[in-house]
Design an enzyme around this catalytic site. Structure first.
Site, short mmCIF file in Angstrom:
data_model
loop_
_atom_site.label_atom_id
_atom_site.label_comp_id
_atom_site.label_asym_id
_atom_site.label_seq_id
_atom_site.Cartn_x
_atom_site.Cartn_y
_atom_site.Cartn_z
CB SER A 1 -0.97 0.11 1.41
OG SER A 1 -0.16 -0.07 2.41
CB THR A 2 3.71 2.59 2.21
OG1 THR A 2 2.85 2.05 3.09
CG2 THR A 2 4.29 3.78 2.40
CG ASP B 1 9.62 -2.68 -1.13
OD1 ASP B 1 8.48 -2.45 -1.03
OD2 ASP B 1 10.28 -3.53 -1.37
CE LYS C 1 9.48 -5.30 1.28
NZ LYS C 1 8.24 -4.51 1.31
N GLY C 2 6.65 -8.68 3.32
CA GLY C 2 5.84 -9.83 2.80
C GLY C 2 4.73 -10.18 2.96
N GLY D 1 2.16 -9.05 1.44
CA GLY D 1 1.56 -9.20 0.14
C GLY D 1 2.22 -10.29 -0.66
CD GLU E 1 8.11 -6.41 -1.58
OE1 GLU E 1 7.44 -5.20 -1.35
OE2 GLU E 1 7.66 -7.42 -0.84
CE LYS F 1 2.69 -0.96 8.71
NZ LYS F 1 2.75 -0.66 7.48
#
Length: 239
Positions: A42-43, A96, A110-111, A113, A119, A137
């Site tokens: 999203s970001t 990212d 991360k991950g 999604g 990435e 975060k």
């Protein structure tokens, strides 16, 4: 009188506004003739949109390297010309998002999604890896609230689960929405989310990748800079 708590909707709106603020600042980092790694999530999508505005309004001459089918579609919609990893030679900067960021080391997870393999390839290959997030975060200890995703070759999922249980991790196959069965990545693999004690992020990253059948995990340890959206400003944190 006690201050009333914000509703979930109000918290979501606040988070979205901080993400937009950070995305705008990140877009300012991009200069003419750069090759830019385009993250996923999203970001990252907000950043891609803001960068697209600069490409159109300022005739900024750049190329983007997408890290997922989703970021590819967003870049196409935003007017950013794309180039593949094998065509670009080098990546000047990768932008990212993150699901969790360690306040002390800038290691991150991360991950969410399911795109962390592509990435990580792009982010680690870039000359500079910049992470965008809102202040929610940031955590004191990586893995506090977020499992580490593993992209796993389907043939090996049962043996990977067994290995994870032997090292006292808590794994779970990620299920899909809109279809029955597990999530399938852009690479045709499965995702196993695992809660695991992370004392040293680099060691855990290496250890998880050493398990046969694991293609890549969602611990990232090579971030150069973090842009954090707060209610007052965008903070720039460097190692």
């Amino acid at each position: 009188m006690a201050k009333p708590k914000k509703s979930d909707e109000e918290v979501s709106i606040d988070s979205d506004s901080l993400k937009i603020k950070v995305a705008k600042e990140a877009a300012k980092l991009i200069k003419d003739e750069m090759v830019v790694g385009l993250g996923s999530g999203s970001t990252a999508n907000l950043f891609i949109q803001e960068l697209g505005k600069r490409v159109i309004e300022e005739e900024l001459y750049i190329y983007g390297v997408p890290t997922s089918f989703d970021s590819r579609m967003m870049a196409n919609q935003s007017g950013i010309p794309l180039i593949s990893l094998d065509q670009c030679g080098e990546i000047d900067i990768a932008i990212d998002g993150a699901d969790e960021i360690d306040k002390k080391t800038f290691s991150l997870i991360k991950g969410g999604g399911g795109c962390h393999t592509m990435e990580k390839i792009v982010d680690y290959y870039a000359k500079e890896f910049v992470v965008l997030a809102d202040e929610s975060k940031m955590v004191d200890s990586l893995g506090e609230n977020t499992p580490v995703p593993l992209e796993v070759i389907p043939f090996s999922y049962s043996t990977v689960l067994s290995k994870l249980l032997k090292i006292n991790a808590a794994p779970a196959i990620r299920s899909g929405s809109g279809k029955m069965g597990p999530v399938i990545t852009d690479n045709g693999n499965m995702i196993i989310d695992v809660f695991i004690n992370i004392e040293d992020a680099e060691e855990t990253e290496t250890m998880l990748n050493s398990i046969p059948g694991v293609l890549e995990n969602g611990i990232f340890t090579k971030c150069d800079k973090v842009l954090i959206g707060t209610s007052k400003k965008v903070e720039v944190l460097k190692k």
